[in-house]
Design an enzyme around this catalytic site. Structure first.
Site, mmCIF file in Angstrom:
data_model
loop_
_atom_site.group_PDB
_atom_site.id
_atom_site.type_symbol
_atom_site.label_atom_id
_atom_site.label_comp_id
_atom_site.label_asym_id
_atom_site.label_seq_id
_atom_site.Cartn_x
_atom_site.Cartn_y
_atom_site.Cartn_z
ATOM 1 N N THR A 124 -2.871 6.662 -4.168
ATOM 2 C CA THR A 124 -1.737 7.172 -3.659
ATOM 3 C C THR A 124 -0.353 7.095 -4.415
ATOM 4 O O THR A 124 0.298 7.796 -4.762
ATOM 5 C CB THR A 124 -1.483 7.078 -2.119
ATOM 6 O OG1 THR A 124 -1.437 5.576 -2.128
ATOM 7 C CG2 THR A 124 -2.210 7.674 -1.008
ATOM 8 N N THR A 125 -0.089 5.693 -4.802
ATOM 9 C CA THR A 125 1.148 5.467 -5.471
ATOM 10 C C THR A 125 0.933 6.117 -6.989
ATOM 11 O O THR A 125 1.732 6.641 -7.443
ATOM 12 C CB THR A 125 1.046 3.692 -5.841
ATOM 13 O OG1 THR A 125 1.012 3.198 -4.598
ATOM 14 C CG2 THR A 125 2.279 3.559 -5.761
ATOM 15 N N ASP A 157 -8.835 0.518 1.929
ATOM 16 C CA ASP A 157 -9.236 0.737 0.615
ATOM 17 C C ASP A 157 -10.180 0.574 0.046
ATOM 18 O O ASP A 157 -10.799 1.347 -0.936
ATOM 19 C CB ASP A 157 -7.702 0.334 -0.157
ATOM 20 C CG ASP A 157 -6.460 1.047 0.324
ATOM 21 O OD1 ASP A 157 -6.423 1.845 1.104
ATOM 22 O OD2 ASP A 157 -5.440 0.808 -0.294
ATOM 23 N N ASP A 162 0.979 -1.345 0.118
ATOM 24 C CA ASP A 162 -0.121 -0.121 0.033
ATOM 25 C C ASP A 162 0.824 1.213 0.067
ATOM 26 O O ASP A 162 1.762 1.448 0.852
ATOM 27 C CB ASP A 162 -0.954 -0.059 1.139
ATOM 28 C CG ASP A 162 -1.636 0.944 1.263
ATOM 29 O OD1 ASP A 162 -2.324 1.555 0.297
ATOM 30 O OD2 ASP A 162 -1.847 1.683 2.190
HETATM 31 P P1 ADP Z 1 -2.557 3.079 -6.040
HETATM 32 O O1 ADP Z 1 -1.898 3.286 -4.649
HETATM 33 O O2 ADP Z 1 -2.325 4.080 -6.948
HETATM 34 O O3 ADP Z 1 -4.158 2.784 -5.955
HETATM 35 P P2 ADP Z 1 -2.230 -0.005 -6.796
HETATM 36 O O4 ADP Z 1 -1.000 -0.767 -6.513
HETATM 37 O O5 ADP Z 1 -3.342 0.009 -5.940
HETATM 38 O O6 ADP Z 1 -1.909 1.758 -6.547
HETATM 39 O O7 ADP Z 1 -2.488 0.162 -8.214
HETATM 40 C C1 ADP Z 1 -3.681 0.925 -8.968
HETATM 41 C C2 ADP Z 1 -3.818 0.592 -10.254
HETATM 42 O O8 ADP Z 1 -3.816 -0.763 -10.872
HETATM 43 C C3 ADP Z 1 -5.009 1.265 -10.735
HETATM 44 O O9 ADP Z 1 -4.471 2.104 -11.967
HETATM 45 C C4 ADP Z 1 -5.883 0.240 -11.052
HETATM 46 O O10 ADP Z 1 -6.780 0.543 -12.330
HETATM 47 C C5 ADP Z 1 -4.865 -1.059 -11.669
HETATM 48 N N1 ADP Z 1 -5.456 -2.393 -11.853
HETATM 49 C C6 ADP Z 1 -5.869 -2.912 -10.715
HETATM 50 N N2 ADP Z 1 -6.298 -4.053 -11.116
HETATM 51 C C7 ADP Z 1 -5.870 -4.283 -12.402
HETATM 52 C C8 ADP Z 1 -5.869 -5.389 -13.603
HETATM 53 N N3 ADP Z 1 -6.433 -6.418 -13.322
HETATM 54 N N4 ADP Z 1 -5.273 -4.927 -14.985
HETATM 55 C C9 ADP Z 1 -4.878 -3.750 -14.942
HETATM 56 N N5 ADP Z 1 -4.806 -2.914 -14.011
HETATM 57 C C10 ADP Z 1 -5.258 -2.908 -12.838
HETATM 58 MG MG MG Z 2 -4.721 0.869 -4.784
#
Ligand code: ADP
Ligand code: MG
Length: 503
Positions: free
Chosen positions: A84-85, A365, A51
């Site tokens: 956030t990331t 989240d 996270d």
């Molecule tokens: P953040 O802290 O920004 O939420 P995450 O590590 O949770 O970072 O990654 C979020 C990103 O991953 C978002 O852009 C989301 O749409 C994308 N994502 C989640 N599941 C999938 C998937 N199955 N295929 C492609 N992208 C995905």
């Molecule tokens: Mg996320």
């Protein structure tokens, strides 16, 4: 002595470098195939997490430019609970790309102006890509937990999240999470009510099934007296009066007062400690007492039982209703209160404290994003698909502005592509090939295409079930561009005199 431009370049360089360092730290965790970080503190405490917000909160950051980035991530977390990331990675890329513009001799003010315009156009375009959220709540939950430890129970966890958010009518604050080690994740459940980590004062106290309850803040404990107090009385009568006011009579009076509002018995929840004499008097009237209840629990009980928290017993005007029971969850005793109001509790089970902590972060989240989607009502496809679409729009429109600002808008467009590129890269695929494929697919009007993390190609994110709240993406673009602009506008870093009181 440094020249003006030289100073500016140094300050900007330092800030950009610091911000990039932060962004690089979290970059590898982005997306469903992102890696975890293990964080170790001086005392040997360990957190393993994926996270972004948790990682950033734990970093020991000294550089002011880096701090600004962390601040932007905090805003994102507090407003949208997720993303956030993405915000940090996007901000890092915006700053890195502005560096290239400076090298070409473009003034920071022009870059900031271009970025501001680009952010406005991008978010306007984003709205046109959105659809109504209702049918996609479960997908939103699933997207938020992909890549987290919860993924193994995806189906169950996402249903629980949607159930909790629907129970609470989208009010995140009305969802409470209780973590109890022992059992498996699939033993977790959700219900309309509150779980209080307390027992009734008297071990044999059992609540009245009709479940009337009164909430009181103060006035049920002994008033504190300092040690060695001497009291002098002028007459025997004065002594009698004193005894009446401080002795058992007081408790008898208070017990009668409370029992008057709970004629068929019930429960008293008190914020403060309750005097034992009073508790036993109330027990005779079939009234159970639970005391030292934290304020947040009192507030939740008040919502749930639809009764106010009275300041003292004298203020009581009536009782609230609910079903109140003492239950054992795991190996702990709890008071479980169920009612009809929107308050919802998720009881999470997991093997160990450590896995449960990560489970809880994942749930927070997911609950957060589902509640945002529920409340704001619109979602867009995820996986960075919207970022490609926004980039394309910006490239098309940049020429409208022309001149050097156009280059800043194009740099913004290129920065947006870092999100899908990083998602693909973290899954072990080639970021450039992915971006090129996505650009041509989007040029054909297939605006929901994003990286396919399984195969390395691209696919329709709506078919893959990857959805996120519109507000989450909008806030991410706004936070990232605002923080980059603020950092670019800084042309010097000076030491500030400590304020009074600061060492
Ligand atoms: P953040 O802290 O920004 O939420 P995450 O590590 O949770 O970072 O990654 C979020 C990103 O991953 C978002 O852009 C989301 O749409 C994308 N994502 C989640 N599941 C999938 C998937 N199955 N295929 C492609 N992208 C995905
Ligand atoms: Mg996320």
């Amino acid at each position: 002595m440094q020249g003006n431009t030289e100073k500016q370049v140094t300050a900007q360089n330092l800030n950009i470098r610091a911000a990039k360092a932060i962004s690089d730290t979290v970059k590898s965790t982005l997306g469903p195939a992102g890696m975890d970080k293990m964080m170790v503190d001086g005392g040997g405490g360990v957190i393993v997490t994926n996270d972004g917000a948790t990682i950033l909160q734990s970093l020991d950051i000294a550089h002011p430019g880096a701090k600004m980035i962390v601040e932007a991530a905090n805003t994102q977390e507090s407003m949208c609970y997720d993303g956030t990331t993405s915000t940090v990675v996007l901000a890092g890329q915006l700053l890195a790309n502005s560096d290239t513009l400076f090298e070409k001799g473009i003034h920071p003010n022009i870059v900031c102006k271009g970025y501001r315009q680009a952010s406005r156009w991008a978010t306007e375009h984003l709205e046109t890509l959105s659809v109504e959220a209702k049918a996609y709540l479960k997908k939103v939950a699933q997207t938020a937990i992909t890549g987290k430890s919860l993924e193994s129970s995806m189906e169950y966890v996402s249903s629980l999240c949607v159930e909790a958010v629907e129970n609470a009518k989208g009010e995140y604050d009305k969802i409470r999470v209780l973590c109890q080690p022992g059992g498996a994740l699939d033993d977790s459940y959700c219900f309309k009510g509150v779980v209080i980590h307390k027992e009734f004062i008297m071990p044999n106290m059992s609540p009245n099934p009709n479940g009337s309850a009164i909430l009181v803040n103060t006035g049920l404990k002994n008033e504190k007296m300092d040690d060695n107090v001497q009291v002098q009385f002028q007459s025997a009568q004065e002594f009698q009066t004193y005894k009446k006011e401080t002795g058992r009579d007081v408790w008898v009076k208070k017990a009668e007062m409370i029992a008057g509002h709970l004629p068929d018995g019930g429960v008293v929840f008190s914020r403060e400690t309750v005097n034992e004499v009073l508790a036993s008097l109330l027990a005779r009237n079939n009234i159970s007492v639970a005391h030292r209840i934290p304020e947040s629990d009192m507030t939740a009980l008040s919502h749930l039982l639809e009764t106010p928290v009275y300041h003292s017993p004298e203020d009581i005007q009536g009782a609230g209703k609910g079903t109140i029971n003492q239950e054992i969850i795991g190996d702990m005793k709890y008071i479980v209160v169920e009612g009809d109001a929107d308050v919802t509790t998720l009881v999470l089970r997991g093997a160990t404290r450590q896995t449960l902590d990560e489970t809880e972060r994942g749930f927070e989240d997911a609950l957060g994003v589902v509640s945002i989607a529920y409340k704001t009502g619109n979602v867009v496809t995820g996986g960075g698909s919207t970022f490609i679409s926004m980039a394309q729009l910006l490239r098309n429109r940049a020429a409208e502005i022309g001149g050097r600002q156009q280059m800043a808008i194009e740099a913004f467009a290129e920065s947006l592509e870092v999100i899908p590129a990083t998602i693909a890269e973290n899954a072990g695929h080639d970021p450039l090939d992915t971006i090129l494929a996505l650009r041509s697919e989007h040029a054909l009007g297939n605006f929901q295409y994003g990286p396919d993390v399984e195969t390395g190609g691209i696919c329709d994110m709506s078919e893959a079930g990857v959805w996120e709240p519109l507000n989450l993406v909008r806030q991410c673009i706004q936070s990232a561009s605002e923080v980059s602009i603020s950092i670019l506008r800084i042309d010097d870093i000076v030491s500030k005199k400590p304020q009074d009181g600061q060492v």
